[in-house]
Design a protein around this motif. Structure first.
Motif, PDB file in Angstrom:
ATOM      1  N   SER A  12       0.822  -1.213   0.000  1.00 15.98           N
ATOM      2  CA  SER A  12       0.000   0.000   0.000  1.00 15.98           C
ATOM      3  C   SER A  12       0.852   1.257   0.000  1.00 15.98           C
ATOM      4  CB  SER A  12      -0.914   0.015   1.229  1.00 15.98           C
ATOM      5  OG  SER A  12      -0.198   0.397   2.395  1.00 15.98           O
ATOM      6  N   PRO A  13       0.292   2.367  -0.491  1.00 15.33           N
ATOM      7  CA  PRO A  13       0.916   3.665  -0.225  1.00 15.33           C
ATOM      8  C   PRO A  13       0.712   3.992   1.252  1.00 15.33           C
ATOM      9  CG  PRO A  13      -1.211   3.991  -1.254  1.00 15.33           C
ATOM     10  CD  PRO A  13      -0.984   2.504  -1.213  1.00 15.33           C
ATOM     11  N   LEU A  14       1.363   5.035   1.730  1.00 13.22           N
ATOM     12  CA  LEU A  14       1.198   5.405   3.135  1.00 13.22           C
ATOM     13  C   LEU A  14      -0.188   5.976   3.417  1.00 13.22           C
ATOM     14  CD1 LEU A  14       4.693   6.964   3.925  1.00 13.22           C
ATOM     15  CD2 LEU A  14       3.857   4.679   4.507  1.00 13.22           C
ATOM     16  N   GLU A  15      -0.797   6.591   2.393  1.00 11.44           N
ATOM     17  CA  GLU A  15      -2.141   7.161   2.541  1.00 11.44           C
ATOM     18  C   GLU A  15      -3.167   6.165   2.007  1.00 11.44           C
ATOM     19  OE1 GLU A  15      -2.800   9.961   4.099  1.00 11.44           O
ATOM     20  OE2 GLU A  15      -0.684  10.420   4.433  1.00 11.44           O
ATOM     21  N   VAL A  16      -3.980   5.614   2.896  1.00  6.53           N
ATOM     22  CA  VAL A  16      -4.934   4.586   2.471  1.00  6.53           C
ATOM     23  C   VAL A  16      -6.382   4.955   2.808  1.00  6.53           C
ATOM     24  CG1 VAL A  16      -3.260   2.703   2.557  1.00  6.53           C
ATOM     25  CG2 VAL A  16      -4.554   3.301   4.623  1.00  6.53           C
ATOM     26  N   GLY A  17      -6.607   6.234   3.095  1.00  9.78           N
ATOM     27  CA  GLY A  17      -7.959   6.707   3.321  1.00  9.78           C
ATOM     28  C   GLY A  17      -8.581   7.197   2.028  1.00  9.78           C
ATOM     29  N   GLY A  18      -9.603   8.037   2.133  1.00 12.73           N
ATOM     30  CA  GLY A  18     -10.221   8.641   0.948  1.00 12.73           C
ATOM     31  C   GLY A  18     -10.724   7.601  -0.026  1.00 12.73           C
ATOM     32  N   ASP A  19     -10.290   7.721  -1.296  1.00  9.71           N
ATOM     33  CA  ASP A  19     -10.776   6.814  -2.330  1.00  9.71           C
ATOM     34  C   ASP A  19      -9.895   5.573  -2.481  1.00  9.71           C
ATOM     35  OD1 ASP A  19      -8.498   7.846  -3.528  1.00  9.71           O
ATOM     36  OD2 ASP A  19      -9.462   8.233  -5.472  1.00  9.71           O
ATOM     37  N   PHE A  20      -8.960   5.375  -1.559  1.00 10.68           N
ATOM     38  CA  PHE A  20      -8.046   4.238  -1.752  1.00 10.68           C
ATOM     39  C   PHE A  20      -8.763   2.892  -1.784  1.00 10.68           C
ATOM     40  CE2 PHE A  20      -5.151   0.873  -0.510  1.00 10.68           C
ATOM     41  CZ  PHE A  20      -4.237   0.971  -1.556  1.00 10.68           C
ATOM     42  N   PRO A  21      -9.773   2.639  -0.934  1.00  9.18           N
ATOM     43  CA  PRO A  21     -10.457   1.350  -1.062  1.00  9.18           C
ATOM     44  C   PRO A  21     -10.968   1.066  -2.477  1.00  9.18           C
ATOM     45  CG  PRO A  21     -11.067   2.383   1.000  1.00  9.18           C
ATOM     46  CD  PRO A  21     -10.270   3.406   0.231  1.00  9.18           C
ATOM     47  N   ALA A  22     -11.498   2.077  -3.147  1.00 14.21           N
ATOM     48  CA  ALA A  22     -11.972   1.889  -4.524  1.00 14.21           C
ATOM     49  C   ALA A  22     -10.811   1.590  -5.464  1.00 14.21           C
ATOM     50  CB  ALA A  22     -12.722   3.131  -4.995  1.00 14.21           C
ATOM     51  N   ARG A  23      -9.670   2.218  -5.217  1.00 17.89           N
ATOM     52  CA  ARG A  23      -8.492   1.966  -6.056  1.00 17.89           C
ATOM     53  C   ARG A  23      -7.963   0.554  -5.839  1.00 17.89           C
ATOM     54  NH1 ARG A  23      -4.204   5.827  -4.840  1.00 17.89           N
ATOM     55  NH2 ARG A  23      -3.421   5.478  -6.951  1.00 17.89           N
ATOM     56  N   LEU A  24      -8.010   0.093  -4.581  1.00 23.16           N
ATOM     57  CA  LEU A  24      -7.599  -1.281  -4.300  1.00 23.16           C
ATOM     58  C   LEU A  24      -8.546  -2.271  -4.964  1.00 23.16           C
ATOM     59  CD1 LEU A  24      -5.813  -3.332  -2.825  1.00 23.16           C
ATOM     60  CD2 LEU A  24      -7.311  -3.076  -0.833  1.00 23.16           C
ATOM     61  N   GLU A  25      -9.826  -2.013  -4.877  1.00 18.21           N
ATOM     62  CA  GLU A  25     -10.815  -2.871  -5.532  1.00 18.21           C
ATOM     63  C   GLU A  25     -10.540  -2.962  -7.031  1.00 18.21           C
ATOM     64  OE1 GLU A  25     -13.776  -5.328  -6.487  1.00 18.21           O
ATOM     65  OE2 GLU A  25     -13.474  -4.745  -4.380  1.00 18.21           O
ATOM     66  N   ALA A  26     -10.241  -1.821  -7.642  1.00 21.25           N
ATOM     67  CA  ALA A  26      -9.944  -1.806  -9.081  1.00 21.25           C
ATOM     68  C   ALA A  26      -8.700  -2.629  -9.398  1.00 21.25           C
ATOM     69  CB  ALA A  26      -9.762  -0.366  -9.557  1.00 21.25           C
ATOM     70  N   ALA A  27      -7.674  -2.492  -8.568  1.00 22.03           N
ATOM     71  CA  ALA A  27      -6.431  -3.230  -8.796  1.00 22.03           C
ATOM     72  C   ALA A  27      -6.653  -4.734  -8.685  1.00 22.03           C
ATOM     73  CB  ALA A  27      -5.367  -2.774  -7.799  1.00 22.03           C
ATOM     74  N   LEU A  28      -7.352  -5.158  -7.636  1.00 20.51           N
ATOM     75  CA  LEU A  28      -7.538  -6.587  -7.416  1.00 20.51           C
ATOM     76  C   LEU A  28      -8.516  -7.200  -8.403  1.00 20.51           C
ATOM     77  CD1 LEU A  28      -7.547  -6.886  -3.507  1.00 20.51           C
ATOM     78  CD2 LEU A  28      -5.624  -6.776  -5.113  1.00 20.51           C
ATOM     79  N   SER A  29      -9.376  -6.378  -8.977  1.00 21.60           N
ATOM     80  CA  SER A  29     -10.317  -6.867  -9.990  1.00 21.60           C
ATOM     81  C   SER A  29      -9.672  -7.011 -11.358  1.00 21.60           C
ATOM     82  CB  SER A  29     -11.519  -5.916 -10.098  1.00 21.60           C
ATOM     83  OG  SER A  29     -12.239  -5.857  -8.892  1.00 21.60           O
ATOM     84  N   ALA A  30      -8.492  -6.423 -11.521  1.00 18.45           N
ATOM     85  CA  ALA A  30      -7.871  -6.344 -12.844  1.00 18.45           C
ATOM     86  C   ALA A  30      -7.030  -7.563 -13.199  1.00 18.45           C
ATOM     87  CB  ALA A  30      -7.002  -5.087 -12.938  1.00 18.45           C
ATOM     88  N   GLY A  31      -6.679  -8.367 -12.205  1.00 17.21           N
ATOM     89  CA  GLY A  31      -5.819  -9.511 -12.505  1.00 17.21           C
ATOM     90  C   GLY A  31      -5.381 -10.215 -11.240  1.00 17.21           C
ATOM     91  N   SER A  32      -4.485 -11.168 -11.393  1.00 14.79           N
ATOM     92  CA  SER A  32      -4.046 -12.005 -10.283  1.00 14.79           C
ATOM     93  C   SER A  32      -3.070 -11.268  -9.360  1.00 14.79           C
ATOM     94  CB  SER A  32      -3.370 -13.263 -10.835  1.00 14.79           C
ATOM     95  OG  SER A  32      -2.904 -14.075  -9.789  1.00 14.79           O
ATOM     96  N   VAL A  33      -3.402 -11.241  -8.072  1.00 17.16           N
ATOM     97  CA  VAL A  33      -2.534 -10.670  -7.036  1.00 17.16           C
ATOM     98  C   VAL A  33      -2.493 -11.673  -5.884  1.00 17.16           C
ATOM     99  CG1 VAL A  33      -2.224  -8.790  -5.381  1.00 17.16           C
ATOM    100  CG2 VAL A  33      -3.097  -8.290  -7.678  1.00 17.16           C
ATOM    101  N   ALA A  34      -1.300 -11.999  -5.425  1.00 13.51           N
ATOM    102  CA  ALA A  34      -1.164 -12.999  -4.359  1.00 13.51           C
ATOM    103  C   ALA A  34      -1.370 -12.407  -2.981  1.00 13.51           C
ATOM    104  CB  ALA A  34       0.214 -13.661  -4.435  1.00 13.51           C
ATOM    105  N   ALA A  35      -0.848 -11.185  -2.775  1.00 21.43           N
ATOM    106  CA  ALA A  35      -0.862 -10.608  -1.432  1.00 21.43           C
ATOM    107  C   ALA A  35      -0.901  -9.089  -1.503  1.00 21.43           C
ATOM    108  CB  ALA A  35       0.367 -11.059  -0.643  1.00 21.43           C
ATOM    109  N   PHE A  36      -1.425  -8.509  -0.425  1.00 21.14           N
ATOM    110  CA  PHE A  36      -1.462  -7.052  -0.258  1.00 21.14           C
ATOM    111  C   PHE A  36      -0.911  -6.731   1.123  1.00 21.14           C
ATOM    112  CE2 PHE A  36      -3.704  -3.397   1.621  1.00 21.14           C
ATOM    113  CZ  PHE A  36      -3.339  -2.392   0.725  1.00 21.14           C
ATOM    114  N   GLN A  37       0.096  -5.861   1.161  1.00 24.09           N
ATOM    115  CA  GLN A  37       0.685  -5.467   2.441  1.00 24.09           C
ATOM    116  C   GLN A  37       0.175  -4.093   2.859  1.00 24.09           C
ATOM    117  OE1 GLN A  37       4.980  -4.000   3.903  1.00 24.09           O
ATOM    118  NE2 GLN A  37       5.062  -6.038   2.972  1.00 24.09           N
TER     119      GLN A  37
END
Length: 207
Positions: A12-37
């Protein structure tokens, strides 16, 4: 030959508030990801937990491991999938005693196979080497070499993570050298077309 192909490990970036949950959702929906730190700094545990919980739910929905950076206590509080420890963040054996056998424990080992071997012998599930390239995500104090990945992969089955300034354009030598995971942050969250396009580009490379 490796039993499993190299996989993507988002940090993650250091800032994970605001619209970050939507950005994470977009990233994980786009392809295979094993882990998120989940990596935040200078927050008390209550505030960090409040930010982490929606992100953890998104990871669970996509079957992506949720790893907490630095804090064994926060990882236990959240019932995360694991914790990632820097060299100054605590002992692997103590972390295992507190968390139990089901948590994944990773350890930063810079460019040192000696540190990595110590971590593995203490029970770490994976080790991380880096930084392989210049990065703006954090101050680079240790530069890692491809030879470290190659030799580690040759002598042990403990998975290794390559980290530091990795992009779809420079990652292939790391994959060829034996990295089991590519840990990426800025190249995904700061991608000009958005995180989904970055994940697609990495997935195309890793396919």
């Amino acid at each position: 030959m490796k039993e499993f192909p190299c996989q993507l490990y988002l940090i993650s970036p250091l800032e994970v508030g605001g619209d970050f949950p939507a950005r994470l959702e977009a990233a994980l929906s786009a392809g295979s990801v094993a882990a998120f730190q989940f990596r935040v700094k200078d927050l008390d545990q209550h505030e960090a937990a409040a930010l982490a919980e929606p992100l953890q739910a998104i990871c669970a929905a996509h079957d992506v491991a949720f790893i907490v950076n630095d804090s064994v206590a926060l990882a236990k509080r959240l019932k995360a999938d694991g914790v990632h420890l820097g060299q100054g963040d605590g002992d692997v054996r103590e972390a295992r005693e507190l968390l139990g056998k089901d948590y994944q424990i990773g350890v930063t080992c810079h460019n040192s196979r000696h540190l990595a071997m110590e971590a593995a012998e203490a029970g770490a599930d994976y080790v991380a080497f880096g930084a392989f390239f210049p990065t703006a995500t954090k101050t680079v104090e240790h530069v890692a070499e491809l030879d470290t990945l190659q030799k580690w992969s040759f002598v042990t089955e403990v998975p290794c993570v390559a980290i530091g300034g990795i992009t779809p354009d420079n990652a292939k030598p790391l994959i060829d050298a034996g990295a089991d995971f590519l840990a990426v942050s800025g190249s995904v969250w700061k991608h000009p077309q958005g995180p989904a396009e970055a994940v697609k580009a990495f997935n195309a490379l890793l396919a």
